[in-house]
Motif scaffolding. Sequence first.
Motif, PDB file in Angstrom:
ATOM      1  N   TRP A 221      -7.331   7.349   2.727  1.00 25.70           N
ATOM      2  CA  TRP A 221      -6.750   7.700   4.020  1.00 25.70           C
ATOM      3  C   TRP A 221      -5.578   6.765   4.309  1.00 25.70           C
ATOM      4  O   TRP A 221      -5.647   5.565   4.022  1.00 25.70           O
ATOM      5  N   CYS A 222      -4.493   7.315   4.860  1.00 25.47           N
ATOM      6  CA  CYS A 222      -3.345   6.479   5.209  1.00 25.47           C
ATOM      7  C   CYS A 222      -2.490   7.189   6.256  1.00 25.47           C
ATOM      8  O   CYS A 222      -2.334   8.415   6.215  1.00 25.47           O
ATOM      9  N   GLY A 223      -1.932   6.418   7.169  1.00 24.48           N
ATOM     10  CA  GLY A 223      -1.058   6.969   8.191  1.00 24.48           C
ATOM     11  C   GLY A 223       0.333   7.246   7.650  1.00 24.48           C
ATOM     12  O   GLY A 223       0.823   6.535   6.768  1.00 24.48           O
ATOM     13  N   GLU A 224       0.968   8.243   8.189  1.00 25.88           N
ATOM     14  CA  GLU A 224       2.291   8.641   7.692  1.00 25.88           C
ATOM     15  C   GLU A 224       3.397   7.690   8.137  1.00 25.88           C
ATOM     16  O   GLU A 224       4.526   7.801   7.652  1.00 25.88           O
ATOM     17  N   SER A 225       3.084   6.765   9.041  1.00 25.23           N
ATOM     18  CA  SER A 225       4.046   5.740   9.439  1.00 25.23           C
ATOM     19  C   SER A 225       3.628   4.361   8.938  1.00 25.23           C
ATOM     20  O   SER A 225       4.154   3.338   9.388  1.00 25.23           O
ATOM     21  N   ASP A 226       2.702   4.322   8.014  1.00 21.52           N
ATOM     22  CA  ASP A 226       2.191   3.071   7.478  1.00 21.52           C
ATOM     23  C   ASP A 226       3.156   2.497   6.439  1.00 21.52           C
ATOM     24  O   ASP A 226       3.674   3.245   5.601  1.00 21.52           O
ATOM     25  N   PRO A 227       3.414   1.191   6.456  1.00 20.53           N
ATOM     26  CA  PRO A 227       4.304   0.609   5.441  1.00 20.53           C
ATOM     27  C   PRO A 227       3.766   0.726   4.023  1.00 20.53           C
ATOM     28  O   PRO A 227       4.530   0.607   3.058  1.00 20.53           O
ATOM     29  N   PHE A 228       2.462   0.967   3.877  1.00 19.21           N
ATOM     30  CA  PHE A 228       1.880   1.121   2.543  1.00 19.21           C
ATOM     31  C   PHE A 228       1.750   2.591   2.131  1.00 19.21           C
ATOM     32  O   PHE A 228       1.091   2.901   1.130  1.00 19.21           O
ATOM     33  N   LEU A 229       2.384   3.496   2.875  1.00 20.51           N
ATOM     34  CA  LEU A 229       2.257   4.928   2.592  1.00 20.51           C
ATOM     35  C   LEU A 229       2.697   5.264   1.172  1.00 20.51           C
ATOM     36  O   LEU A 229       1.995   5.982   0.447  1.00 20.51           O
ATOM     37  N   ALA A 230       3.855   4.776   0.761  1.00 22.85           N
ATOM     38  CA  ALA A 230       4.368   5.113  -0.578  1.00 22.85           C
ATOM     39  C   ALA A 230       3.422   4.627  -1.663  1.00 22.85           C
ATOM     40  O   ALA A 230       3.161   5.330  -2.649  1.00 22.85           O
ATOM     41  N   ALA A 231       2.883   3.421  -1.490  1.00 23.81           N
ATOM     42  CA  ALA A 231       1.962   2.877  -2.489  1.00 23.81           C
ATOM     43  C   ALA A 231       0.660   3.669  -2.515  1.00 23.81           C
ATOM     44  O   ALA A 231       0.094   3.928  -3.591  1.00 23.81           O
ATOM     45  N   ASP A 232       0.173   4.091  -1.347  1.00 23.97           N
ATOM     46  CA  ASP A 232      -1.063   4.872  -1.323  1.00 23.97           C
ATOM     47  C   ASP A 232      -0.851   6.266  -1.906  1.00 23.97           C
ATOM     48  O   ASP A 232      -1.737   6.820  -2.569  1.00 23.97           O
ATOM     49  N   ARG A 233       0.323   6.838  -1.683  1.00 23.09           N
ATOM     50  CA  ARG A 233       0.629   8.122  -2.315  1.00 23.09           C
ATOM     51  C   ARG A 233       0.671   7.959  -3.839  1.00 23.09           C
ATOM     52  O   ARG A 233       0.234   8.859  -4.579  1.00 23.09           O
ATOM     53  N   ARG A 234       1.164   6.845  -4.272  1.00 24.57           N
ATOM     54  CA  ARG A 234       1.208   6.580  -5.721  1.00 24.57           C
ATOM     55  C   ARG A 234      -0.212   6.495  -6.285  1.00 24.57           C
ATOM     56  O   ARG A 234      -0.483   6.984  -7.379  1.00 24.57           O
ATOM     57  N   LEU A 235      -1.117   5.881  -5.530  1.00 25.84           N
ATOM     58  CA  LEU A 235      -2.517   5.814  -5.957  1.00 25.84           C
ATOM     59  C   LEU A 235      -3.103   7.215  -6.076  1.00 25.84           C
ATOM     60  O   LEU A 235      -3.774   7.541  -7.065  1.00 25.84           O
ATOM     61  N   VAL A 236      -2.859   8.048  -5.076  1.00 29.15           N
ATOM     62  CA  VAL A 236      -3.390   9.408  -5.089  1.00 29.15           C
ATOM     63  C   VAL A 236      -2.846  10.199  -6.275  1.00 29.15           C
ATOM     64  O   VAL A 236      -3.583  10.924  -6.956  1.00 29.15           O
TER      65      VAL A 236
END
Length: 272
Positions: A221-236
Motif C-alpha cells: 500500500w502507498c499513497g499517490e503523493s508519497d515520496p516513496f511512491l516511485a520506489a514502491d511502484r518499482r517493488l510492485v
Amino acid sequence: MLSRRRLLAGSALALLAGCSAAEPPPGPPPVPAPTRPAAPRDPVTVQRMPSAARGTDVDLVLMTPEGVPAAGLPVCLALHGRGARARTFLSLGVPAVLTAAVRAGTPPFAIAALDGDHYWVKTGGDDDPQRMLADEVPGWLTARDLRPPSAVFGISMGGFGALRFARTHPELKAVATASAALFASWPDARSRKVFADEANWRDAEPLRHPAELRPGALGVWCGESDPFLAADRRLVKAVSPEVSRFSPGGHDDEYWRGVLPEIVKFVGERLS
C-alpha cells in the motif's frame, strides 16, 4: 517585588507546564517482563523486554481483539517507522481496527509491535533488530501462550524491515507494507545517513532482492503523493504481489489510518 501569592502561582504554572511537556506515551504504562508470563488478559499490554540482540530494553506491545481469548492466537509483527516506536501503533488506533475487523468476520489474531531502529537491520555495531525478531520475539510470544510470528506488517522504515524479515522467512503467510521506505539507488539511501556503507545497503535493500520475496503473501500500500511512491511502484513491478493499492494520500498518519482496516483484513484472512 513579587508577593508570596504571585510567586506560588507562578511556581504552580511552571510545574504544570513541565508535566505537560513530559506527557506519557499512549497506552498503559509498561511493566517489567513477568517471571512466569501468561496469555494477555487485556486487549493491550505493554511490557519492557531486555533484548540481547539490540543491546537494550524494548517495548513489547501486544494487541488482541476485544472479547477474544488471547491464548493460541496467531501473531503478526508490527514494525514502526523512523522516529516512531512500538506504541505508535496505539496512537494509530490499531487495537480498535483489529477488534472491528474481527467483529466483521476476519479470523482473530494478535499483533505484536516492537521498538526498532535504523531500518530494522544491522548497520554497524552490535544492534541487530532482525536478530531480535528472529531469535528473541518467538520465545517472548510462546511464553505468553501465543504462536510464533506468521505474518509481518511495517510502515515506512518498518516496511523496509518487514520486507527484509520476509526474505529470510519464506514461511510467513502474510507480509504487508504501507509507504515502504525503499531506495532505488545508493545516493538516495546514503542521504538517510543510516547504512554503514554501500555494501551494507545493497545487502539489506529489498529492491535489490525481489526474487527472495513471495508474491502470494505480499500486500503493498502507498499513497499517490508519497515520496516513496516511485520506489514502491518499482517493488510492485518486480514482485507482482497479490495485492497492491495506490490511492490518494501522503506519507502521514492520515493515510496510514485510512488503509489500516484493509491491511488488517488482508493479514487476518491469510493467517486463518
